[in-house]
Design an enzyme around this catalytic site. Structure first.
Site, PDB file in Angstrom:
ATOM      1  N   LYS A 207       0.840  -1.201   0.000  1.00 19.23           N
ATOM      2  CA  LYS A 207       0.000   0.000   0.000  1.00 19.23           C
ATOM      3  C   LYS A 207       0.882   1.260   0.000  1.00 19.23           C
ATOM      4  CE  LYS A 207      -3.584   2.255   2.714  1.00 19.23           C
ATOM      5  NZ  LYS A 207      -4.566   2.146   3.772  1.00 19.23           N
ATOM      6  N   GLU A 213      10.479  -4.527   4.704  1.00 14.39           N
ATOM      7  CA  GLU A 213      10.569  -5.934   4.296  1.00 14.39           C
ATOM      8  C   GLU A 213      10.284  -6.086   2.803  1.00 14.39           C
ATOM      9  OE1 GLU A 213       8.893  -4.755   6.872  1.00 14.39           O
ATOM     10  OE2 GLU A 213       8.892  -6.130   8.588  1.00 14.39           O
ATOM     11  N   ARG A 269      -5.280  -4.405   5.789  1.00 11.08           N
ATOM     12  CA  ARG A 269      -5.817  -5.719   6.187  1.00 11.08           C
ATOM     13  C   ARG A 269      -7.224  -5.966   5.638  1.00 11.08           C
ATOM     14  NH1 ARG A 269      -4.586  -2.318  10.210  1.00 11.08           N
ATOM     15  NH2 ARG A 269      -6.223  -1.454  11.536  1.00 11.08           N
ATOM     16  N   GLU A 354      -4.677  -6.223  14.930  1.00  7.61           N
ATOM     17  CA  GLU A 354      -4.120  -4.933  14.486  1.00  7.61           C
ATOM     18  C   GLU A 354      -5.231  -3.865  14.495  1.00  7.61           C
ATOM     19  OE1 GLU A 354      -2.347  -3.965  10.392  1.00  7.61           O
ATOM     20  OE2 GLU A 354      -0.544  -4.396  11.527  1.00  7.61           O
ATOM     21  N   HIS A 385      -3.908 -32.192  18.688  1.00  7.09           N
ATOM     22  CA  HIS A 385      -2.724 -32.905  19.166  1.00  7.09           C
ATOM     23  C   HIS A 385      -1.623 -31.932  19.568  1.00  7.09           C
ATOM     24  CE1 HIS A 385      -4.519 -36.701  17.878  1.00  7.09           C
ATOM     25  NE2 HIS A 385      -5.058 -35.939  16.933  1.00  7.09           N
ATOM     26  N   LYS A 494       9.374  -0.359  14.104  1.00  5.00           N
ATOM     27  CA  LYS A 494       9.950  -0.098  12.770  1.00  5.00           C
ATOM     28  C   LYS A 494      11.043   0.965  12.878  1.00  5.00           C
ATOM     29  CE  LYS A 494       5.673  -0.717  10.091  1.00  5.00           C
ATOM     30  NZ  LYS A 494       4.714  -0.041   9.229  1.00  5.00           N
TER      31      LYS A 494
HETATM   32  O1  F6P Z   1       2.479  -3.797   9.972  1.00  2.00           O
HETATM   33  C1  F6P Z   1       1.913  -2.603   9.662  1.00  2.00           C
HETATM   34  C2  F6P Z   1       1.382  -2.514   8.268  1.00  2.00           C
HETATM   35  O2  F6P Z   1       1.259  -1.173   7.967  1.00  2.00           O
HETATM   36  C3  F6P Z   1       0.056  -3.247   8.047  1.00  2.00           C
HETATM   37  O3  F6P Z   1      -1.017  -2.539   8.504  1.00  2.00           O
HETATM   38  C4  F6P Z   1       0.079  -3.455   6.585  1.00  2.00           C
HETATM   39  O4  F6P Z   1      -0.870  -4.386   6.177  1.00  2.00           O
HETATM   40  C5  F6P Z   1       1.507  -3.913   6.394  1.00  2.00           C
HETATM   41  O5  F6P Z   1       2.249  -3.115   7.312  1.00  2.00           O
HETATM   42  C6  F6P Z   1       2.054  -3.759   5.008  1.00  2.00           C
HETATM   43  O6  F6P Z   1       2.000  -2.437   4.566  1.00  2.00           O
HETATM   44  P1  F6P Z   1       2.186  -2.064   3.048  1.00  2.00           P
HETATM   45  O7  F6P Z   1       1.104  -2.712   2.257  1.00  2.00           O
HETATM   46  O8  F6P Z   1       2.107  -0.573   2.999  1.00  2.00           O
HETATM   47  O9  F6P Z   1       3.539  -2.546   2.602  1.00  2.00           O
END
Ligand code: F6P
Length: 523
Positions: A207, A213, A269, A354, A385, A494
């Protein structure tokens, strides 16, 4: 806008407290004994989803009081505010309109702008790409057919698409999806072994297009890809990006025609219905993706129009309020008896925790009551289990949601019959317990659960199921007087990770020592 009402100050809350004192010593079994019509009273069906909530510490009167609470907290007004595109995500100044993504209306306005043409344009783009990839019209740079896709994203840009793709495995056609999320490069190494760059499409889903990451993984994958195919031009045939941040995407080097957009009024989400669902549409085909949207829209219509006491999302939310705030249960087990729904607990962890893992109310005051329970889960029968011992005999009582399909998505009837039997046996055992002279073999029972029986895990029913939980989140947030659509709690970690990675000295001696230790272990 959403009202700022402390739920504990309402008269319905007080009525519920008094009611709790009246029934708290009755067991769920007592309720069954006293009322032969209990199951009919405490179960509801909408389309292909049947909800049995009779195995809970509640009666018809409880439901009536909970519904009164929802009304006193202006739930109806809150629903209308969401539908009307009011900026109910106040702390980020955004509307919350994921329902517009699956709407069949011609007009949904926000700030005077009709959003529907925007939605249709992006979804049409998803459709074209999905059809081209599925049919083999989209070919790779070296002329090969695309056989794999790698969705590079995390959180909402990963969990929803991944959960849905795995849930609908029987619908996979021509394409195998892979989901790269973790910054731990072992994840990429694992995926890399199973794909070939000439036959793979990479979808960078973010987004914000700033998530560390995703950006780190995307850069690594791009470098690997260019090393393999050696041409910038090849990116055009193999890289697609989905984001609200079109500028950053272009900076990354994705050609304009391979960029799909969405908007800040779609929470990460809640975004699988948007172009973020591209990996789903490419894997199961556009018509199946559309069926997921149809199922979600049917649940939206039900949520928007049905009386609260017949409204599945409202009931599910109110039952959880009853469990958390009156019975004091602070955890919840999500138990899909369906291998294909194995990612549902992880998906719901983000969706619920969240959204509603909050300590401030809508006035910015610290909350004195509990909000979101800790969610965890595993598919049945595996969980039996692993942690079911604790569900049956642990010191904490943990309400559960059992989820099972009546019709299996395979033809092994014997297996399915055993799966269903186990599912129903567990909820019965949790509730009924078993008296034994041997204290170690005694089961107290009286442990609550909901059971959701889905006719069959079709795309449409999956869409309805997800939307059911989405609306549960909203209703819980309204009752708890919190903002469900921001997530400030993820920011601090972060920022610190960035500082530590930049080798900025930490003020924390433990962190510094951990870094020293790592260095000494590595030297
Ligand atoms: O972990 C926080 C967050 O902002 C989530 O709400 C979101 O889904 C995720 O990181 C990934 O964000 P993006 O789609 O902006 O990479």
């Amino acid at each position: 806008m959403l009202k700022h009402i402390n739920p504990t100050k309402t008269s319905s809350w007080k009525d519920l407290q008094a009611h709790f004192l009246e029934i708290k010593d009755k067991s769920i079994k007592d309720h069954f004994r006293n009322n032969s019509g209990r199951v009919e009273e405490l179960s509801r069906q909408f389309n292909d989803i049947y909800l049995d909530f009779s195995k809970n510490h509640l009666t018809k009167e409880t439901v009536g009081l909970l519904v009164k609470l929802a009304s006193e907290l202006s739930l109806n007004e809150a629903i209308q505010a969401m539908k009307a595109g009011e900026k109910i995500n106040e702390r980020e100044g955004r509307a919350v309109l994921h329902t517009a993504l699956r709407s069949k209306e011609d007009e949904i306005r926000m700030n005077g702008q009709n959003l529907i043409p925007l939605v249709r344009k992006e979804l049409d783009h998803v459709k074209v790409i999905a059809n081209d990839i599925q049919s083999g019209r989209w070919i790779g740079h070296t002329g090969k057919r695309i056989k794999h896709l790698v969705n590079i994203g995390i959180g909402g840009s990963d969990l929803g698409p991944q959960m849905v793709c795995n849930a609908l495995k029987p619908y996979w056609k021509n394409i195998t999806p892979h989901f790269l999320s973790n910054i731990d490069a072992s994840h990429w190494e694992e995926i890399k072994e199973n794909i070939h760059p000439e036959e793979t499409i990479f979808i960078i889903a973010s987004k914000t297009f700033t998530t560390d990451e995703t950006m780190t993984n995307a850069q690594t994958v791009r470098t690997w890809f260019l090393n393999q195919l050696g041409s910038q031009e090849a990116l055009r045939k193999h890289f697609i990006a989905i984001s609200t941040n079109l500028e950053e995407v272009e900076n990354f080097g994705i050609p304009k025609e391979n960029i799909l957009g969405f908007w800040d009024w779609v929470g990460g989400r809640f975004s699988l219905w948007s172009s973020i669902g591209l990996s789903i549409a490419c894997t199961i085909g556009w018509s199946n993706f559309e069926a997921i949207l149809d199922g979600a829209r049917e649940m939206d219509d039900h949520f928007f129009s049905e009386d609260f006491d017949k409204n599945l999302p409202v009931l599910l939310a109110l039952i959880s309020i009853w469990q958390v705030n009156f019975w004091g249960y602070s955890s919840k087990a999500i138990l899909p008896y369906d291998h294909n729904l194995r990612d549902l607990p992880r998906f719901l962890q983000q969706l619920l925790m969240e959204s509603n893992g909050k300590q401030m109310d809508r006035t910015g005051k610290r909350i004195t009551y509990s909000t979101c329970p800790v969610l965890f889960g595993e598919p049945g029968t595996n969980g039996q289990h692993a942690f079911f011992q604790l569900l049956h005999q642990g010191t904490d009582i943990i309400p559960s949601d059992f989820i099972v399909a009546a019709v299996a998505s395979h033809s092994q009837e014997q297996h399915h019959s055993k799966l269903l039997s186990n599912c129903f046996a567990q909820s019965e055992a949790l509730m009924d317990g078993q008296v034994s002279d041997d204290p170690f073999r005694n089961f107290d029972g009286n442990r609550p659960s909901n059971t959701l029986v889905i006719k069959e895990l079709l795309p449409r029913n999956l869409g309805s199921l997800i939307a059911l939980y989405e609306h549960q989140v909203f209703v819980q947030g309204v009752v708890w007087n919190i903002y469900s659509f921001d997530q400030w709690g993820v920011e601090l970690g972060k920022q610190l990770a960035k500082k530590i990675n930049n080798k900025e000295a930490s003020s924390n001696s433990s962190t510094n020592e951990l870094l020293n230790k790592v260095q000494s272990f590595r030297s």
